[in-house]
Design a protein around this motif. Structure first.
Motif, PDB file in Angstrom:
ATOM      1  N   ARG A 134       2.256  10.028  11.623  1.00 36.58           N
ATOM      2  CA  ARG A 134       1.473   8.801  11.417  1.00 36.58           C
ATOM      3  C   ARG A 134       1.637   8.298   9.985  1.00 36.58           C
ATOM      4  O   ARG A 134       1.793   7.097   9.750  1.00 36.58           O
ATOM      5  CB  ARG A 134       0.001   9.047  11.746  1.00 36.58           C
ATOM      6  CG  ARG A 134      -0.271   8.976  13.252  1.00 36.58           C
ATOM      7  CD  ARG A 134      -1.746   9.086  13.571  1.00 36.58           C
ATOM      8  NE  ARG A 134      -1.998   8.671  14.945  1.00 36.58           N
ATOM      9  CZ  ARG A 134      -2.757   9.337  15.808  1.00 36.58           C
ATOM     10  NH1 ARG A 134      -3.330  10.468  15.448  1.00 36.58           N
ATOM     11  NH2 ARG A 134      -2.942   8.873  17.028  1.00 36.58           N
ATOM     12  N   ALA A 135       1.614   9.245   9.025  1.00 36.05           N
ATOM     13  CA  ALA A 135       1.827   8.844   7.624  1.00 36.05           C
ATOM     14  C   ALA A 135       3.216   8.239   7.473  1.00 36.05           C
ATOM     15  O   ALA A 135       3.408   7.232   6.781  1.00 36.05           O
ATOM     16  CB  ALA A 135       1.667  10.060   6.711  1.00 36.05           C
ATOM     17  N   GLY A 136       4.192   8.860   8.158  1.00 36.77           N
ATOM     18  CA  GLY A 136       5.565   8.349   8.126  1.00 36.77           C
ATOM     19  C   GLY A 136       5.667   6.956   8.716  1.00 36.77           C
ATOM     20  O   GLY A 136       6.373   6.088   8.181  1.00 36.77           O
ATOM     21  N   VAL A 137       4.944   6.730   9.814  1.00 32.41           N
ATOM     22  CA  VAL A 137       4.962   5.403  10.462  1.00 32.41           C
ATOM     23  C   VAL A 137       4.451   4.352   9.472  1.00 32.41           C
ATOM     24  O   VAL A 137       5.077   3.298   9.291  1.00 32.41           O
ATOM     25  CB  VAL A 137       4.107   5.398  11.752  1.00 32.41           C
ATOM     26  CG1 VAL A 137       3.872   3.974  12.252  1.00 32.41           C
ATOM     27  CG2 VAL A 137       4.774   6.223  12.849  1.00 32.41           C
ATOM     28  N   ILE A 138       3.330   4.655   8.807  1.00 33.04           N
ATOM     29  CA  ILE A 138       2.757   3.682   7.856  1.00 33.04           C
ATOM     30  C   ILE A 138       3.753   3.402   6.730  1.00 33.04           C
ATOM     31  O   ILE A 138       4.025   2.251   6.391  1.00 33.04           O
ATOM     32  CB  ILE A 138       1.424   4.214   7.277  1.00 33.04           C
ATOM     33  CG1 ILE A 138       0.365   4.269   8.375  1.00 33.04           C
ATOM     34  CG2 ILE A 138       0.937   3.316   6.137  1.00 33.04           C
ATOM     35  CD1 ILE A 138      -0.929   4.941   7.962  1.00 33.04           C
ATOM     36  N   LEU A 139       4.312   4.485   6.165  1.00 35.24           N
ATOM     37  CA  LEU A 139       5.257   4.309   5.060  1.00 35.24           C
ATOM     38  C   LEU A 139       6.456   3.456   5.473  1.00 35.24           C
ATOM     39  O   LEU A 139       6.855   2.516   4.768  1.00 35.24           O
ATOM     40  CB  LEU A 139       5.740   5.686   4.580  1.00 35.24           C
ATOM     41  CG  LEU A 139       6.760   5.666   3.452  1.00 35.24           C
ATOM     42  CD1 LEU A 139       6.129   5.188   2.155  1.00 35.24           C
ATOM     43  CD2 LEU A 139       7.370   7.048   3.240  1.00 35.24           C
ATOM     44  N   MET A 140       7.026   3.743   6.639  1.00 35.84           N
ATOM     45  CA  MET A 140       8.230   3.027   7.071  1.00 35.84           C
ATOM     46  C   MET A 140       7.910   1.575   7.437  1.00 35.84           C
ATOM     47  O   MET A 140       8.752   0.688   7.235  1.00 35.84           O
ATOM     48  CB  MET A 140       8.897   3.745   8.249  1.00 35.84           C
ATOM     49  CG  MET A 140       9.366   5.162   7.960  1.00 35.84           C
ATOM     50  SD  MET A 140      10.225   5.393   6.396  1.00 35.84           S
ATOM     51  CE  MET A 140      11.722   4.514   6.672  1.00 35.84           C
ATOM     52  N   ILE A 141       6.705   1.329   7.956  1.00 27.40           N
ATOM     53  CA  ILE A 141       6.328  -0.067   8.240  1.00 27.40           C
ATOM     54  C   ILE A 141       6.207  -0.842   6.932  1.00 27.40           C
ATOM     55  O   ILE A 141       6.686  -1.978   6.826  1.00 27.40           O
ATOM     56  CB  ILE A 141       5.012  -0.131   9.055  1.00 27.40           C
ATOM     57  CG1 ILE A 141       5.257   0.359  10.483  1.00 27.40           C
ATOM     58  CG2 ILE A 141       4.456  -1.562   9.075  1.00 27.40           C
ATOM     59  CD1 ILE A 141       4.017   0.454  11.353  1.00 27.40           C
ATOM     60  N   VAL A 142       5.584  -0.205   5.924  1.00 30.27           N
ATOM     61  CA  VAL A 142       5.443  -0.876   4.616  1.00 30.27           C
ATOM     62  C   VAL A 142       6.827  -1.216   4.050  1.00 30.27           C
ATOM     63  O   VAL A 142       7.074  -2.329   3.578  1.00 30.27           O
ATOM     64  CB  VAL A 142       4.648   0.022   3.634  1.00 30.27           C
ATOM     65  CG1 VAL A 142       4.732  -0.520   2.212  1.00 30.27           C
ATOM     66  CG2 VAL A 142       3.193   0.121   4.080  1.00 30.27           C
ATOM     67  N   ILE A 143       7.758  -0.266   4.148  1.00 29.41           N
ATOM     68  CA  ILE A 143       9.119  -0.513   3.634  1.00 29.41           C
ATOM     69  C   ILE A 143       9.792  -1.647   4.411  1.00 29.41           C
ATOM     70  O   ILE A 143      10.377  -2.567   3.834  1.00 29.41           O
ATOM     71  CB  ILE A 143       9.962   0.787   3.704  1.00 29.41           C
ATOM     72  CG1 ILE A 143       9.416   1.817   2.716  1.00 29.41           C
ATOM     73  CG2 ILE A 143      11.434   0.502   3.422  1.00 29.41           C
ATOM     74  CD1 ILE A 143      10.027   3.201   2.824  1.00 29.41           C
ATOM     75  N   SER A 144       9.694  -1.601   5.746  1.00 29.92           N
ATOM     76  CA  SER A 144      10.352  -2.624   6.576  1.00 29.92           C
ATOM     77  C   SER A 144       9.777  -4.015   6.308  1.00 29.92           C
ATOM     78  O   SER A 144      10.523  -4.994   6.188  1.00 29.92           O
ATOM     79  CB  SER A 144      10.194  -2.293   8.068  1.00 29.92           C
ATOM     80  OG  SER A 144      10.682  -1.021   8.341  1.00 29.92           O
ATOM     81  N   VAL A 145       8.445  -4.097   6.215  1.00 30.44           N
ATOM     82  CA  VAL A 145       7.807  -5.396   5.973  1.00 30.44           C
ATOM     83  C   VAL A 145       8.180  -5.906   4.577  1.00 30.44           C
ATOM     84  O   VAL A 145       8.451  -7.101   4.392  1.00 30.44           O
ATOM     85  CB  VAL A 145       6.269  -5.295   6.147  1.00 30.44           C
ATOM     86  CG1 VAL A 145       5.583  -6.590   5.737  1.00 30.44           C
ATOM     87  CG2 VAL A 145       5.918  -4.949   7.590  1.00 30.44           C
ATOM     88  N   SER A 146       8.244  -4.982   3.604  1.00 31.27           N
ATOM     89  CA  SER A 146       8.639  -5.389   2.244  1.00 31.27           C
ATOM     90  C   SER A 146      10.052  -5.954   2.265  1.00 31.27           C
ATOM     91  O   SER A 146      10.337  -6.970   1.622  1.00 31.27           O
ATOM     92  CB  SER A 146       8.585  -4.195   1.290  1.00 31.27           C
ATOM     93  OG  SER A 146       7.299  -3.647   1.296  1.00 31.27           O
TER      94      SER A 146
END
Lengths: 55, 545
Positions: free
Chosen positions: B407-419
């Motif tokens: 779940r932490a990984g999902v949040i991190l990767m979404i933040v990177i993708s959206v950025s």
């Protein structure tokens, strides 16, 4: 489809044939496999630690 | 926006929320979160596979390419169905499911890592996903957000934020169960919209035979006259420029194949048909679907559902894409699609707005947003599992809760993708080319190791590692320094050598997969035969003996 040349016509009919192949395969093998009895996953979670240990 | 549209949007969001909640309630263990508890219904599995497979770019992008280059793109639709569904499900699906179960694998990199008993393979696979999939995800994010902005006339950044938050909600809460259930709903929407589009387009063009019979007339009257013009005299990017370019590449009409071994033929056969058609076999977010069902029967049933789904969605997108030329010729002063819409990416949206009733434009918008959301949710989940399960848990010396870490990984990767979607909003070419790099790397690095893992007991870990290294080097070299699209768009070759490509002539139209995959496979075979085979006991466990 008479206006297609040989290459495009072949692509069109292969696309249709591939879709029909999927339909026919799915219908024929809808319930043919009996393997799930041998691969019962109900105790899977409890076996998880054992499998990890074996590996 | 009218009342009807508001109600539909609220119902859609409520259904997504409900399905995400169902996923959340059914998710008790890491197996549930990572591979949907291995008991997914075949309809959900097939629709999820298909909806993940097909993003907005596949409908709008390839539909536009069909309008430009014609029906030779139907080879890709055939490959999508025959290779992407039939070969993948019938020959790879059940062995993947069984071996994944025996090895307790939860992700594609973990599957390879455990088959070859190599943490390096798992971490390397996870890192490839973490490094390149965010670019692919940001391309899908940009595409989906742009449709929302165009239809609702909202601010791009606000639309991107809201769009991302909605997807984050159900991926984070429901894990793969939530992802697959929402994928199935979105797949149904895509299927209905594309089937309606097919019927309504043929209706407008006076039937199937009538529509297809007009290709030659439209080509002769809107393109053939360019035969004597010089490409340098035409405005770069204009409709006539692109059509003249296609003629120079060997394209002869929308209902004809390009000249054999011409630049256009090499592009259509190696890049479009083989690059995308074969490359899909090694996509981590798709392979993991095979491990989500409990028996071979589910996979057999999914062949039927998936085959029909891809036939209707991809087949319709390509056929209608080419037929837009006929529609515009008939109803827009004798112009072809590119002359009417202005650019390849605008053809399908422009055609929908110009030719279909307003209610259908709304339905189609939902189909496009659904296509984007289904692909994105699977990407976010795959990136999260790659970060949590395949990289963090493997390099960490402590035991962790897989679900929490993922779940932490999902949040991190979404933040990177959206950025990335914020940063590269005005540079879509870099994102699109990076997506092609990801596809090529996945195929050349993973495919020989994956096929060898399933069918060749003699395949060793060293063979798999050698194959991955050779595949990575060969495809990176070809993409950065040779292939006409990526080498030019990424600019590394120009920066180092002062030229767009190290080679010249037709060879630069050959896709990286055609070069890198055979080399990668040869490396796998040679190194496996030259090294010690895997332990018999481990092979017996893998192959259920």
């Amino acid at each position: 489809m008479g206006s297609f040349d040989l290459g495009v016509g072949l692509a069109f009919w292969l696309m249709c044939a591939s879709a029909l192949l999927c339909v026919a395969y799915g219908l024929i093998y809808w319930n043919k496999d009996k393997e799930e009895k041998a691969l019962d996953t109900s105790s899977w979670e409890s076996d998880e630690a054992k499998i990890n240990e074996e590996l | 926006m009218g009342m009807f549209e508001n109600i539909i949007i609220i119902v859609y969001l409520a259904l997504l929320g409900y399905l995400g909640f169902v996923g959340y309630k059914q998710t008790k263990t890491s197996t549930d979160y990572l591979i949907a508890g291995r008991d997914t219904h075949p309809f959900v599995m097939a629709m999820s596979y298909g909806a993940t497979f097909i993003s907005t770019a596949a409908i709008v992008g390839f539909g536009g390419v069909a309008a430009w280059l014609g029906n030779s793109i139907l080879w890709l639709a055939g490959a999508n169905i025959f290779i992407g569904i039939f070969i993948a499900f019938v020959f790879l699906g059940n062995p993947t499911r069984k071996m994944g179960l025996k090895l307790n694998a939860h992700t594609f990199p973990e599957f390879l890592g455990k088959r070859y008993r190599s943490k390096a393979i798992q971490v390397c696979g996870g890192l490839l996903i973490i490094l390149f999939m965010p670019l692919y995800a940001s391309a899908v994010l940009i595409g989906g957000t742009q449709f929302i902005v165009a239809y609702f006339h909202t601010d791009y950044h606000m639309a991107l934020l809201v769009f991302s938050i909605i997807i984050t909600g159900y991926v984070l809460a429901g894990g793969l169960k939530g992802v697959m259930l929402t994928d199935a709903l979105q797949g149904v929407i895509m299927f209905v919209a594309m089937a309606l589009l097919l019927v309504m387009t043929f209706w407008a063009l006076g039937g199937v035979e009538s529509a297809f019979s007009k290709f030659d007339t439209v080509w002769d009257q809107t393109v053939a006259s360019l035969v004597n013009s010089n490409l340098k005299e035409l405005k770069p990017g204009s409709a006539d420029f692109l059509m003249k370019l296609s003629m120079n590449w060997g394209f002869q009409g929308w209902n004809k194949m390009p000249i054999f071994l011409s630049e256009g033929w090499l592009f259509m056969v190696t890049t479009i048909t083989m690059g995308v058609g074969i490359g899909v076999l090694a996509q981590p977010q798709l392979v993991v679907r095979f491990m989500t069902v409990k028996s071979k029967n589910e996979i057999n049933r999914a062949v039927l559902i998936g085959g029909i789904f891809i036939f209707i969605t991809m087949g319709v997108a390509y056929v209608i894409g080419a037929l837009t030329n006929v529609w515009y010729f008939e109803f827009n002063d004798g112009k072809n699609a590119l002359q009417s819409a202005g650019s390849i990416g605008k053809i399908i949206p422009h055609f929908i707005t110009a030719s279909m009733p307003k209610w259908f434009s709304f339905v189609f918008l939902f189909a496009l947003i659904s296509a984007a959301m289904s692909t994105l949710s699977s990407q976010f989940h795959t990136m999260g599992t790659a970060f949590g399960r395949d990289v963090f848990e493997q390099i960490s010396t402590k035991q962790h809760n897989s679900m929490l870490v993922t779940r932490a990984g999902v949040i991190l990767m979404i933040v990177i993708s959206v950025s990335l979607a914020y940063i590269f909003d005005d540079q879509p070419a870099i994102i699109a080319r990076s997506t092609a790099v990801f596809f090529a790397l996945c195929a050349s690095m993973f495919l020989p190791s994956y096929i060898g893992a399933l069918f060749w007991k003699r395949m060793s870990a060293k063979g798999a590692i050698a194959s991955m290294i050779v595949g990575a080097i060969a495809s990176s070299f070809w993409l950065l320094f040779v292939h006409f699209q990526e080498a030019k768009a990424l600019g590394v070759c120009k920066f180092v050598f002062g030229t767009n490509s190290l080679l010249s002539g037709k060879i630069i139209f050959v896709d990286a997969l055609v070069i890198a995959l055979p080399l990668s496979a040869i490396a796998a075979i040679v190194v496996s035969l030259a090294t010690k085979p895997e332990d018999d006991k481990h092979i017996a466990l893998c192959f259920n003996e």
